[in-house]
Design a protein around this motif. Structure first.
Motif, PDB file in Angstrom:
ATOM      1  N   LEU A 109      42.328  27.404   4.854  1.00  0.00           N
ATOM      2  CA  LEU A 109      43.303  28.282   4.200  1.00  0.00           C
ATOM      3  C   LEU A 109      44.362  27.436   3.506  1.00  0.00           C
ATOM      4  O   LEU A 109      44.600  26.292   3.893  1.00  0.00           O
ATOM      5  CB  LEU A 109      44.016  29.143   5.242  1.00  0.00           C
ATOM      6  CG  LEU A 109      43.191  29.930   6.231  1.00  0.00           C
ATOM      7  CD1 LEU A 109      44.064  30.385   7.389  1.00  0.00           C
ATOM      8  CD2 LEU A 109      42.586  31.116   5.534  1.00  0.00           C
ATOM      9  N   PRO A 110      45.054  28.032   2.535  1.00  0.00           N
ATOM     10  CA  PRO A 110      46.220  27.324   1.983  1.00  0.00           C
ATOM     11  C   PRO A 110      47.246  27.124   3.102  1.00  0.00           C
ATOM     12  O   PRO A 110      47.384  27.985   3.988  1.00  0.00           O
ATOM     13  CB  PRO A 110      46.762  28.286   0.920  1.00  0.00           C
ATOM     14  CG  PRO A 110      45.637  29.218   0.623  1.00  0.00           C
ATOM     15  CD  PRO A 110      44.815  29.313   1.872  1.00  0.00           C
ATOM     16  N   VAL A 161      50.393  30.407  13.626  1.00  0.00           N
ATOM     17  CA  VAL A 161      50.914  29.508  14.662  1.00  0.00           C
ATOM     18  C   VAL A 161      49.806  28.721  15.365  1.00  0.00           C
ATOM     19  O   VAL A 161      50.046  27.616  15.847  1.00  0.00           O
ATOM     20  CB  VAL A 161      51.771  30.270  15.707  1.00  0.00           C
ATOM     21  CG1 VAL A 161      53.031  30.810  15.071  1.00  0.00           C
ATOM     22  CG2 VAL A 161      50.980  31.360  16.381  1.00  0.00           C
ATOM     23  N   ASP A 162      48.599  29.257  15.428  1.00  0.00           N
ATOM     24  CA  ASP A 162      47.501  28.573  16.102  1.00  0.00           C
ATOM     25  C   ASP A 162      46.639  27.744  15.156  1.00  0.00           C
ATOM     26  O   ASP A 162      45.686  27.108  15.581  1.00  0.00           O
ATOM     27  CB  ASP A 162      46.611  29.586  16.831  1.00  0.00           C
ATOM     28  CG  ASP A 162      47.334  30.251  17.984  1.00  0.00           C
ATOM     29  OD1 ASP A 162      48.211  29.596  18.586  1.00  0.00           O
ATOM     30  OD2 ASP A 162      47.023  31.420  18.289  1.00  0.00           O
ATOM     31  N   ASP A 163      46.952  27.750  13.867  1.00  0.00           N
ATOM     32  CA  ASP A 163      46.176  26.993  12.889  1.00  0.00           C
ATOM     33  C   ASP A 163      46.628  25.531  12.877  1.00  0.00           C
ATOM     34  O   ASP A 163      47.754  25.210  13.264  1.00  0.00           O
ATOM     35  CB  ASP A 163      46.322  27.598  11.493  1.00  0.00           C
ATOM     36  CG  ASP A 163      45.761  29.011  11.422  1.00  0.00           C
ATOM     37  OD1 ASP A 163      44.870  29.347  12.232  1.00  0.00           O
ATOM     38  OD2 ASP A 163      46.211  29.779  10.558  1.00  0.00           O
ATOM     39  N   LEU A 193      40.715  27.599  13.562  1.00  0.00           N
ATOM     40  CA  LEU A 193      39.581  27.353  14.453  1.00  0.00           C
ATOM     41  C   LEU A 193      39.054  28.669  15.010  1.00  0.00           C
ATOM     42  O   LEU A 193      39.808  29.624  15.188  1.00  0.00           O
ATOM     43  CB  LEU A 193      40.013  26.420  15.584  1.00  0.00           C
ATOM     44  CG  LEU A 193      40.512  25.052  15.130  1.00  0.00           C
ATOM     45  CD1 LEU A 193      41.099  24.278  16.297  1.00  0.00           C
ATOM     46  CD2 LEU A 193      39.394  24.269  14.472  1.00  0.00           C
ATOM     47  N   PRO A 194      37.757  28.719  15.309  1.00  0.00           N
ATOM     48  CA  PRO A 194      37.172  29.954  15.833  1.00  0.00           C
ATOM     49  C   PRO A 194      37.545  30.169  17.297  1.00  0.00           C
ATOM     50  O   PRO A 194      37.969  29.231  17.983  1.00  0.00           O
ATOM     51  CB  PRO A 194      35.672  29.710  15.693  1.00  0.00           C
ATOM     52  CG  PRO A 194      35.532  28.230  15.840  1.00  0.00           C
ATOM     53  CD  PRO A 194      36.766  27.655  15.171  1.00  0.00           C
TER      54      PRO A 194
END
Length: 140
Positions: free
Chosen positions: A29-30, A36-38, A53-54
């Motif tokens: 993603l941009p 917060v979890d990215d 994340l998955p």
């Protein structure tokens, strides 16, 4: 996902990371859309891409699908030795720490939960024999 500003080095960085993100089942993603979890990745001091994340349960399904593709057939059609190898790989990747992991794997392999546990236990015994020197004789 395009690189910010069209910078070729940023585009190369994003392109280099993409196969890893895809293999993990993640999404790029941009950086301004990061949650917060990215995980936000930077290149030369600039945030260039965010990786989502998955969920663990989705990861198990993804790993099973990848193993099926690699083997070229449904996992349920594998012979016993190949199924044991799949369980070994999945155990090493933490598949059985996921809630309902054993049930999910058993279903994919076309075996019972009991069989999956037997495969796991056989691996643990094999590792223990290796630590004991492989003699097959248990110390007293």
């Amino acid at each position: 996902m395009t690189a910010a500003g069209g910078d070729p080095s940023v585009a190369s960085f994003v392109a280099a990371v993409k196969p890893l993100v895809d293999a993990m089942g993640g999404e790029m993603l941009p950086p301004d859309r990061a949650g917060v979890d990215d995980v936000v990745l930077s290149w030369e001091g600039e945030d260039v891409v965010a990786v989502r994340l998955p969920q663990l349960a989705d990861s198990l399904d993804r790993i099973l699908a990848a193993l099926e593709r690699k083997r070229g057939m449904p996992l349920a059609e594998l012979d016993r030795k190949a199924k044991q190898e799949v369980v070994r790989i999945l155990e090493a990747r933490g598949a059985f720490s996921v809630r309902h992991g054993v049930e999910t794997v058993a279903s994919a392999l076309g075996v019972s939960r009991f069989t999956v546990y037997n495969y796991i236990n056989a691996q643990e015994e094999k590792r223990a024999r290796g630590r004991e020197g492989g003699s097959g004789v248990k110390p007293s």
